[in-house]
Motif scaffolding. Structure first.
Motif, PDB file in Angstrom:
ATOM      1  N   ARG A 178     117.275-119.540  60.679  1.00 57.00           N
ATOM      2  CA  ARG A 178     117.607-119.642  62.109  1.00 57.00           C
ATOM      3  C   ARG A 178     116.933-118.520  62.899  1.00 57.00           C
ATOM      4  O   ARG A 178     116.403-118.744  63.990  1.00 57.00           O
ATOM      5  N   ALA A 179     116.927-117.319  62.344  1.00 63.37           N
ATOM      6  CA  ALA A 179     116.314-116.190  63.036  1.00 63.37           C
ATOM      7  C   ALA A 179     114.815-116.381  63.220  1.00 63.37           C
ATOM      8  O   ALA A 179     114.217-115.821  64.144  1.00 63.37           O
ATOM      9  N   ALA A 180     114.194-117.181  62.339  1.00 58.06           N
ATOM     10  CA  ALA A 180     112.746-117.378  62.401  1.00 58.06           C
ATOM     11  C   ALA A 180     112.333-118.560  63.262  1.00 58.06           C
ATOM     12  O   ALA A 180     111.143-118.735  63.536  1.00 58.06           O
ATOM     13  N   VAL A 181     113.293-119.395  63.698  1.00 59.02           N
ATOM     14  CA  VAL A 181     112.963-120.627  64.417  1.00 59.02           C
ATOM     15  C   VAL A 181     112.190-120.342  65.704  1.00 59.02           C
ATOM     16  O   VAL A 181     111.128-120.943  65.956  1.00 59.02           O
ATOM     17  N   LYS A 182     112.688-119.443  66.524  1.00 58.04           N
ATOM     18  CA  LYS A 182     112.088-119.232  67.838  1.00 58.04           C
ATOM     19  C   LYS A 182     110.626-118.786  67.725  1.00 58.04           C
ATOM     20  O   LYS A 182     109.741-119.323  68.398  1.00 58.04           O
ATOM     21  N   GLY A 183     110.376-117.832  66.870  1.00 57.55           N
ATOM     22  CA  GLY A 183     109.019-117.324  66.736  1.00 57.55           C
ATOM     23  C   GLY A 183     108.067-118.348  66.149  1.00 57.55           C
ATOM     24  O   GLY A 183     106.929-118.501  66.616  1.00 57.55           O
ATOM     25  N   ASN A 243     109.255-126.357  62.265  1.00 59.08           N
ATOM     26  CA  ASN A 243     110.593-126.153  61.730  1.00 59.08           C
ATOM     27  C   ASN A 243     110.594-125.010  60.721  1.00 59.08           C
ATOM     28  O   ASN A 243     109.548-124.613  60.193  1.00 59.08           O
ATOM     29  N   THR A 244     111.768-124.480  60.422  1.00 58.63           N
ATOM     30  CA  THR A 244     111.943-123.566  59.306  1.00 58.63           C
ATOM     31  C   THR A 244     112.780-124.273  58.248  1.00 58.63           C
ATOM     32  O   THR A 244     113.513-125.218  58.562  1.00 58.63           O
ATOM     33  N   VAL A 245     112.681-123.832  56.980  1.00 60.12           N
ATOM     34  CA  VAL A 245     113.322-124.589  55.905  1.00 60.12           C
ATOM     35  C   VAL A 245     114.082-123.682  54.941  1.00 60.12           C
ATOM     36  O   VAL A 245     113.722-122.520  54.731  1.00 60.12           O
ATOM     37  N   VAL A 246     115.137-124.263  54.371  1.00 60.40           N
ATOM     38  CA  VAL A 246     115.844-123.677  53.235  1.00 60.40           C
ATOM     39  C   VAL A 246     115.756-124.704  52.116  1.00 60.40           C
ATOM     40  O   VAL A 246     116.190-125.843  52.286  1.00 60.40           O
ATOM     41  N   VAL A 280     110.630-118.365  57.536  1.00 58.96           N
ATOM     42  CA  VAL A 280     110.142-119.727  57.798  1.00 58.96           C
ATOM     43  C   VAL A 280     110.394-120.617  56.585  1.00 58.96           C
ATOM     44  O   VAL A 280     110.804-121.771  56.716  1.00 58.96           O
ATOM     45  N   VAL A 281     110.155-120.079  55.393  1.00 55.78           N
ATOM     46  CA  VAL A 281     110.476-120.795  54.152  1.00 55.78           C
ATOM     47  C   VAL A 281     111.387-119.904  53.321  1.00 55.78           C
ATOM     48  O   VAL A 281     111.087-118.728  53.088  1.00 55.78           O
TER      49      VAL A 281
END
Length: 300
Positions: free
Chosen positions: A60-65, A182-185, A212-213
């Motif tokens: 979530r923290a990486a989504v915006k960037g 998108n970012t992923v888990v 991001v990943v």
């Protein structure tokens, strides 16, 4: 006196990949990873629900960037991953061969296909808007434009069975999701997690921003329900859910995802039906995109 020096192998215990770092599982536990003959290969971290929640926070923290990065730049980043993976081709070929019980020639071909897949999706980053968006005809003096935007955080249950699943299948579900911002888990394949955990090492030395990943290994039954029910996860890809825990478990995950209004990519009922060596197409690129439509007066 003999001049031969006997040395001990350096036995490896892998770590999770979360937020661009390599933490141990919060439980401190690991499990033994074996090859197709039952021989010990390495220890992998036994990820927990807490580890999964931490990974979601990082994503979530990486989504915006990441979403705010230009499509062209995202393509460069994905291409850089291909470059770094190419440099460790022999290591990955050995891990895929041991993980899937196949010969070195087949394993090398699968690694080459995974490298090519990163390049393929890198080329799509600045082109997907052309097939997912456009100008809409309206009755009035207005521009009506639809543009695709990333969904946000995507939880992925990685492929767990079938030819090429441990690396090529993994890349085939990660790359399209991050290519579109998108970012992923990722819940790595429990039966063959080493290529996934090694991919984390490649990502850490590429230009992919931390978070991001994120890659979690362990029991899918512990990780997947947290992804499906987590309110800060926007979508889930359940590709590996059937192979991991059966059709009933996959249905429960779908229902849990529906409770929080997530987008869902459903799994194949036959996990061996998916041939990861086939051309990927654009379906997964479009799976985790939202459409924003803007009206604007034409002026005089």
């Amino acid at each position: 006196m003999s001049d031969v020096v006997t040395r001990l192998d350096v036995l490896k215990t892998y770590k999770l990949y979360v937020g661009g770092k390599f933490p141990r599982s919060e439980s401190g536990r690991v499990y033994e990873v074996t090859d197709s003959n039952g021989e010990w290969l390495a220890n992998a971290p036994l990820g927990t629900r807490k580890d999964t929640r931490d990974a979601v926070l990082a994503a979530r923290a990486a989504v915006k960037g990441w979403a705010g990065t230009t499509a062209y730049n995202r393509g460069q980043v994905l291409y850089r991953v291909a470059e770094m993976l190419q440099g460790r081709r022999e290591q990955f070929a050995a891990e895929v061969a041991l993980s899937e019980g196949i010969g070195p020639k087949k394993a090398a071909a699968l690694v080459d296909a995974a490298i090519d897949r990163w390049v393929w999706y890198a080329g799509w980053t600045d082109k997907v808007a052309q097939i997912a968006g456009g100008a809409n005809p309206v009755a009035g003096p207005y521009f009506n434009l639809s543009t695709p935007e990333p969904t946000g955080v995507v939880g992925i249950v990685a492929p767990q069975a079938g030819y090429g699943h441990s690396l090529l299948g993994l890349v085939s579900v990660i790359a399209p999701a991050i290519a579109t911002g998108n970012t992923v888990v990722v819940a790595a394949a429990a039966d063959a997690p080493l290529p996934a955990l090694s991919l984390g090492e490649v990502l850490a030395t590429s230009d992919v921003p931390g978070g991001v990943v994120n890659i979690i290994s362990g029991r899918t039954a512990d990780i997947a329900p947290t992804l499906a029910s987590h309110q800060d996860v926007n979508a889930v890809d359940l590709t590996g859910a059937v192979a991991a825990d059966g059709p009933g478990a996959a249905a429960v995950l779908e229902a849990s995802a529906a409770d929080t209004l997530k987008r869902v990519v459903r799994p194949e009922l036959d996990p061996f039906a998916q041939d990861w060596t086939n051309a990927p197409g654009t379906d997964r690129l479009l799976s985790f995109l939202e459409t924003k439509t803007v009206w604007h007066p034409m002026g005089i």
